[in-house]
Each structure stands twice: as C-alpha cells, then as structure tokens.
Design an enzyme around this catalytic site. Structure first.
Site, PDB file in Angstrom:
ATOM      1  N   ASP A 169      53.633  49.765  41.042  1.00  0.00           N
ATOM      2  CA  ASP A 169      53.788  50.504  42.308  1.00  0.00           C
ATOM      3  C   ASP A 169      52.447  50.721  43.013  1.00  0.00           C
ATOM      4  OD1 ASP A 169      52.605  52.210  40.550  1.00  0.00           O
ATOM      5  OD2 ASP A 169      53.863  53.941  41.016  1.00  0.00           O
ATOM      6  N   GLU A 170      51.485  49.802  42.737  1.00  0.00           N
ATOM      7  CA  GLU A 170      50.139  50.007  43.289  1.00  0.00           C
ATOM      8  C   GLU A 170      50.123  50.043  44.816  1.00  0.00           C
ATOM      9  OE1 GLU A 170      47.260  48.187  39.753  1.00  0.00           O
ATOM     10  OE2 GLU A 170      47.526  47.030  41.589  1.00  0.00           O
TER      11      GLU A 170
ATOM     12  N   MET B 178      29.213  27.408  34.802  1.00  0.00           N
ATOM     13  CA  MET B 178      28.410  28.597  35.125  1.00  0.00           C
ATOM     14  C   MET B 178      29.249  29.877  35.166  1.00  0.00           C
ATOM     15  SD  MET B 178      26.124  26.917  38.150  1.00  0.00           S
ATOM     16  CE  MET B 178      25.524  28.441  38.826  1.00  0.00           C
TER      17      MET B 178
ATOM     18  N   GLY C 140      42.835  46.169  41.796  1.00  0.00           N
ATOM     19  CA  GLY C 140      41.943  46.763  40.796  1.00  0.00           C
ATOM     20  C   GLY C 140      40.589  47.120  41.387  1.00  0.00           C
TER      21      GLY C 140
ATOM     22  N   PHE D  47      51.587  44.372  42.090  1.00  0.00           N
ATOM     23  CA  PHE D  47      51.597  44.869  40.709  1.00  0.00           C
ATOM     24  C   PHE D  47      52.167  46.289  40.653  1.00  0.00           C
ATOM     25  CE2 PHE D  47      49.309  46.383  36.798  1.00  0.00           C
ATOM     26  CZ  PHE D  47      49.913  45.503  35.917  1.00  0.00           C
TER      27      PHE D  47
ATOM     28  N   HIS E  93      30.862  38.730  28.138  1.00  0.00           N
ATOM     29  CA  HIS E  93      31.609  39.786  27.427  1.00  0.00           C
ATOM     30  C   HIS E  93      31.972  39.417  25.979  1.00  0.00           C
ATOM     31  CE1 HIS E  93      32.920  40.782  31.763  1.00  0.00           C
ATOM     32  NE2 HIS E  93      31.893  41.516  31.456  1.00  0.00           N
TER      33      HIS E  93
HETATM   34  P1  NAI Z   1      40.862  45.059  37.070  1.00  0.00           P
HETATM   35  O1  NAI Z   1      41.003  45.155  35.613  1.00  0.00           O
HETATM   36  O2  NAI Z   1      40.542  46.296  37.827  1.00  0.00           O
HETATM   37  O3  NAI Z   1      42.202  44.411  37.676  1.00  0.00           O
HETATM   38  C1  NAI Z   1      43.374  45.004  37.424  1.00  0.00           C
HETATM   39  C2  NAI Z   1      44.287  44.724  38.587  1.00  0.00           C
HETATM   40  O4  NAI Z   1      44.700  43.366  38.563  1.00  0.00           O
HETATM   41  C3  NAI Z   1      45.547  45.547  38.535  1.00  0.00           C
HETATM   42  O5  NAI Z   1      45.298  46.830  39.089  1.00  0.00           O
HETATM   43  C4  NAI Z   1      46.492  44.686  39.339  1.00  0.00           C
HETATM   44  O6  NAI Z   1      46.305  44.882  40.726  1.00  0.00           O
HETATM   45  C5  NAI Z   1      46.039  43.268  39.013  1.00  0.00           C
HETATM   46  N1  NAI Z   1      46.876  42.718  37.947  1.00  0.00           N
HETATM   47  C6  NAI Z   1      46.663  42.822  36.614  1.00  0.00           C
HETATM   48  N2  NAI Z   1      47.648  42.200  35.937  1.00  0.00           N
HETATM   49  C7  NAI Z   1      48.491  41.691  36.857  1.00  0.00           C
HETATM   50  C8  NAI Z   1      49.677  40.945  36.793  1.00  0.00           C
HETATM   51  N3  NAI Z   1      50.195  40.591  35.616  1.00  0.00           N
HETATM   52  N4  NAI Z   1      50.257  40.580  37.942  1.00  0.00           N
HETATM   53  C9  NAI Z   1      49.729  40.912  39.140  1.00  0.00           C
HETATM   54  N5  NAI Z   1      48.604  41.643  39.259  1.00  0.00           N
HETATM   55  C10 NAI Z   1      47.986  42.010  38.145  1.00  0.00           C
HETATM   56  O7  NAI Z   1      39.839  43.914  37.404  1.00  0.00           O
HETATM   57  P2  NAI Z   1      38.596  43.982  38.372  1.00  0.00           P
HETATM   58  O8  NAI Z   1      37.584  44.899  37.786  1.00  0.00           O
HETATM   59  O9  NAI Z   1      39.056  44.204  39.754  1.00  0.00           O
HETATM   60  O10 NAI Z   1      38.042  42.519  38.225  1.00  0.00           O
HETATM   61  C11 NAI Z   1      38.565  41.455  38.990  1.00  0.00           C
HETATM   62  C12 NAI Z   1      37.909  40.196  38.506  1.00  0.00           C
HETATM   63  O11 NAI Z   1      36.480  40.323  38.658  1.00  0.00           O
HETATM   64  C13 NAI Z   1      38.127  39.907  37.023  1.00  0.00           C
HETATM   65  O12 NAI Z   1      38.235  38.531  36.852  1.00  0.00           O
HETATM   66  C14 NAI Z   1      36.860  40.419  36.362  1.00  0.00           C
HETATM   67  O13 NAI Z   1      36.559  39.762  35.144  1.00  0.00           O
HETATM   68  C15 NAI Z   1      35.828  40.105  37.405  1.00  0.00           C
HETATM   69  N6  NAI Z   1      34.629  40.928  37.345  1.00  0.00           N
HETATM   70  C16 NAI Z   1      34.735  42.285  37.510  1.00  0.00           C
HETATM   71  C17 NAI Z   1      33.618  43.083  37.494  1.00  0.00           C
HETATM   72  C18 NAI Z   1      33.688  44.546  37.749  1.00  0.00           C
HETATM   73  O14 NAI Z   1      32.657  45.220  37.705  1.00  0.00           O
HETATM   74  N7  NAI Z   1      34.865  45.112  38.007  1.00  0.00           N
HETATM   75  C19 NAI Z   1      32.269  42.490  37.305  1.00  0.00           C
HETATM   76  C20 NAI Z   1      32.274  41.051  37.138  1.00  0.00           C
HETATM   77  C21 NAI Z   1      33.423  40.326  37.165  1.00  0.00           C
END
Ligand code: NAI
Length: 405
Positions: free
Chosen positions: A38-39, A209, A12, A36, A215
């Site tokens: 076909d990523e 913390m 992600g 995840f 959110h």
């Molecule tokens: P995201 O929403 O982009 O992540 C989605 C990705 O997670 C998918 O593309 C896949 O690779 C993986 N995924 C989702 N469900 C899955 C499953 N069931 N099995 C295997 N893989 C799976 O999340 P992001 O933005 O990368 O955030 C990552 C972490 O960082 C989260 O905990 C988020 O709360 C935290 N975070 C993110 C911020 C941001 O700006 N993106 C800011 C602060 C915290």
C-alpha cells in the site's frame, strides 16, 4: 530544458531521494509509480498532508511544502505512456516485475534507466523489450548516486552521502542511435551537479563495475564465524570493517579485474581497461568525504558518507540484535551480482575462489544452491540474473548482445 516527463518506479530510499531531487528541476514533471503493497496510498496521503523534505548531512534542507509538492505518487501504470524517461529505483529482484509491467506502455522514444542497474540489467531489460517488440534505449547506472535512507515514510529522506562520480552504460537493442550526449546531459540535470555521470565504454564493462561487490564481502567477513549469539547494538557496516573484510573486498575485486583483463585479450576492439582497485573506487567515488585515504580499511572507516550506517539487523524479543540475512546486501547482491560475475568469469576461464567462498556461505541464507562442488549450476531467471538464463551461453553472445553499446 523543455518539458520532460519522468516516472520513477519504486518506493524505497532511493526513490524518495530521486523523487525529491528531480522534481525540483525546472520544467520536469515527476510521478512515482509504486505498486508495492500500500506504499502508493501511504506516500500520497503523507505528501498531501506533510509535504516532502530532503535533508543533507551539512544541515541543508530542501523542502516542498504541503499543497506545493512538485511530484505525485500513483499505482496506475498508465503514466508510462506519457513518460520520456522511466527510472527503476528498486532492488534488482523487483526489476522484472516493473519491466514486465511498464514495457507494453513505453513510448518508442522513452528511455529506460536502471538506477542502479546491477549486473545483468541491460540484457534482462533488452530481452523483455524484444519479447514485446520494443527497442527502447537502455541506461544502467553502476550504483545509486547517493547513500540515503528515508526517515519518515513518504515525507522525509536523509542524504547521508553523495558520490563524486558514477558510471553508466547506454545500449539499444536494435542499434538505433539515441543522441548519447544529450541524454547524458538530461541525466546529469535530473541528478544535480554531483555525482558527475560518466559514460562507460561498453555495457559488459559496466556489468563488471556494478557495485554488488561491496556488501557481500563485508557481510561474510563479519558473520562467517558468528556463533548465533545476539548483540547489544547493531555494529557499523562500512565504518566497522577490519583487515579480514578488506581481504575479501580486494579478493572479489581482483577476480573481476582478472575477468576484464581476459576480456581485453579476447576482444581487443572493445575497451575493458581501467576497472579500479577497491581502494581507488572509494577514493574516486567519495573524494574528500574520506579523511584518511591511505588504506582500503581507512577509506571505509573514515568516510563521512557512511556515517551511522549499520549492519542490517533484526531485533530479538529481549531487545537485542541478530543479523538480518534476508536484507538486500545478500538477497540482491548475490543473485544479481556475484553469481553473474562468476558466470562471466567462467566464460573466459578465470578462477574465482573468493567469490565461490562467499557465495557458498550466502546461498544457504537465500535457500537457492548456485554453486556445488565449486561449479556454478543452471539457475532459473526467477532466482538469479545469470547470462545463461537469458540464452547467453557464451562470451561472444554476451559481448554482441546489443547492436550498439
Ligand atoms: P529499498 O530497500 O529501500 O527498496 C525497497 C523498495 O523496493 C520497497 O519499498 C518497494 O517500493 C520496492 N520493492 C521491493 N520489493 C518489491 C517487489 N517484490 N515488487 C515491487 N516493488 C518492490 O532500496 P533502496 O535503498 O531504495 O535501493 C534501491 C537500489 O539502490 C538497490 O538496488 C540498492 O542496492 C541500491 N543502492 C542503494 C543505496 C542506498 O543508500 N539506499 C546505496 C547504493 C545502492
């Protein structure tokens, strides 16, 4: 730095940012492990064809040209057996899947890092390691170092904001002593000069913390009285807050601070002090990206690190917008955040009326009942990461879960 082999689990926004940044560090071999859908195939194909770019809001671009990219993407878990550091950069609801997948392949000296960990990462990871006879060191970051979004899948990521500092925990299930200083230096090198990574005194404090407290209050304040009507455009998330959101943000955080104070009384040998107010947290983490630091509302409204970040919305057939309650701001931050904090508060006898109010609203959207008649029920591991689901039935077990913390 000597050759370091790093695996980043996930595909992600955060995985895009960290893969791009860490792979540019000298003598570092970075692989993304992505199982995840076909990523992995999509990301690899794009990487080969178009290379990879990190774009910063100040106009800086860090580019890896096609044919010269410094990381690869795989769905083959075999990469773990060669890894010195394994980062989980996925929403918390995907942690268990990755932890179960990687644990059998971990080298004895490998470090497992939740980036971020979210509440309960350490004991979830510790439990799965123990079930596999492993005792690797575990690190959890309180939040992701960046606010980031990929703009072209597998190819381009926008770093909207970089935090000034981020705290982490470091524990070992069997108490063996990883060299904490050198591990902190490695982490900092991989992340880059900002944010500054700081070690938290103990993992329970880091749990308190962990930033799942931002959110849900903002979602609740914005949508609790929603009449179901669609909107012409998505409202701003952080920069769109009002006094009601500030009331709930402070309300949740004050219940967490009260929990930490009760822990300090019960365990004077551990340090739970210094959990910041919400306003101070934003000031410490975003510094001069905030133009007006005078109130909590102004800290959010004038934070350039949050520019353009909207409420999660779905598009209707007629091109309008309705809120997306299936987004991680609810489905991650309630089961891997507020209900964990609530159970810890319960264990030390702290009332949490504000957390209750938000969870009781959000649980209907998730379809799992956590709180009934004001009381938190038992919930299976697959639905939430509460301590009791891991056999942690009281606060003494929670505090002493790891031999070193
Ligand atoms: P995201 O929403 O982009 O992540 C989605 C990705 O997670 C998918 O593309 C896949 O690779 C993986 N995924 C989702 N469900 C899955 C499953 N069931 N099995 C295997 N893989 C799976 O999340 P992001 O933005 O990368 O955030 C990552 C972490 O960082 C989260 O905990 C988020 O709360 C935290 N975070 C993110 C911020 C941001 O700006 N993106 C800011 C602060 C915290």
């Amino acid at each position: 730095m000597e050759g370091l082999t790093v695996t980043i689990c996930g595909g992600g926004n955060g995985a895009h940012a960290f893969a791009g940044i860490s792979s540019l560090v000298e003598n570092t071999h970075v692989t993304v492990l992505d199982i995840f859908e076909d990523e992995a195939e999509r990301w690899n194909a794009t990487l080969v064809k178009n290379g990879f770019r990190i774009k910063y809001r100040n106009g800086e671009v860090r580019e890896q040209r096609p044919g010269e990219t410094k990381f690869s993407v795989t769905r083959d878990v075999g990469v773990i057996s060669r890894s010195d550091m394994v980062f989980l950069v996925v929403p918390a609801y995907a942690h268990e899947t990755y932890l179960k997948l990687i644990t059998p392949h971990l080298k004895e000296t490998a470090i497992v890092i939740g980036m971020p960990g979210h509440a309960g990462f350490e004991y979830q990871c510790g439990s799965i390691l123990r079930e596999n006879g492993k005792s690797n060191t575990i690190v959890a970051l309180e939040t992701l170092p960046w606010a980031c979004r990929y703009t072209k899948y597998g190819e381009e990521v926008d770093i909207v904001g970089t935090k000034e500092e981020v705290y982490c925990s470091m524990v070992n299930p069997e108490g063996s002593t990883t060299k904490k200083d050198s591990l902190m230096t490695l982490l900092q090198t991989l992340i880059g000069p900002k944010p500054v990574v700081k070690l938290c005194e103990n993992y329970v404090k880091l749990t308190l913390m962990a930033k799942s407290t931002i959110h849900p209050p903002i979602m609740y304040a914005r949508w609790k009285d929603w009449d179901g009507g669609s909107l012409e455009s998505p409202p701003l998330f952080y920069q769109g807050v009002d006094e009601t959101a500030a009331k709930y943000l402070d309300g949740v955080n004050n219940e967490v601070i009260a929990t930490a104070e009760r822990l300090s009384q019960k365990f004077p040998q551990h340090d739970f002090s210094g959990i910041p107010t919400m306003q101070d947290w934003f000031i410490h983490h975003y510094g001069d990206q905030i133009a007006d630091k005078s109130t909590l509302v102004s800290c959010l409204k004038t934070n350039s690190g949050y520019e353009g970040l909207n409420h999660p919305m779905s598009k209707t057939k007629d091109g309008k917008y309705v809120p997306d309650f299936g987004y991680r701001y609810i489905v991650e931050d309630i089961p891997y955040g507020l209900v964990v904090l609530k159970q810890i508060a319960d264990m030390v006898g702290v009332d949490t009326p504000v957390i209750n109010e938000i969870v009781e609203w959000a649980q209907e959207k998730i379809g799992v009942i956590f709180i009934q008649d004001g009381r938190l029920g038992d919930v299976e591991r697959e639905h939430a990461r509460m301590p009791k689901a891991y056999g942690i039935d009281n606060i003494d077990i929670l505090v002493s879960f790891f031999k070193s913390s």
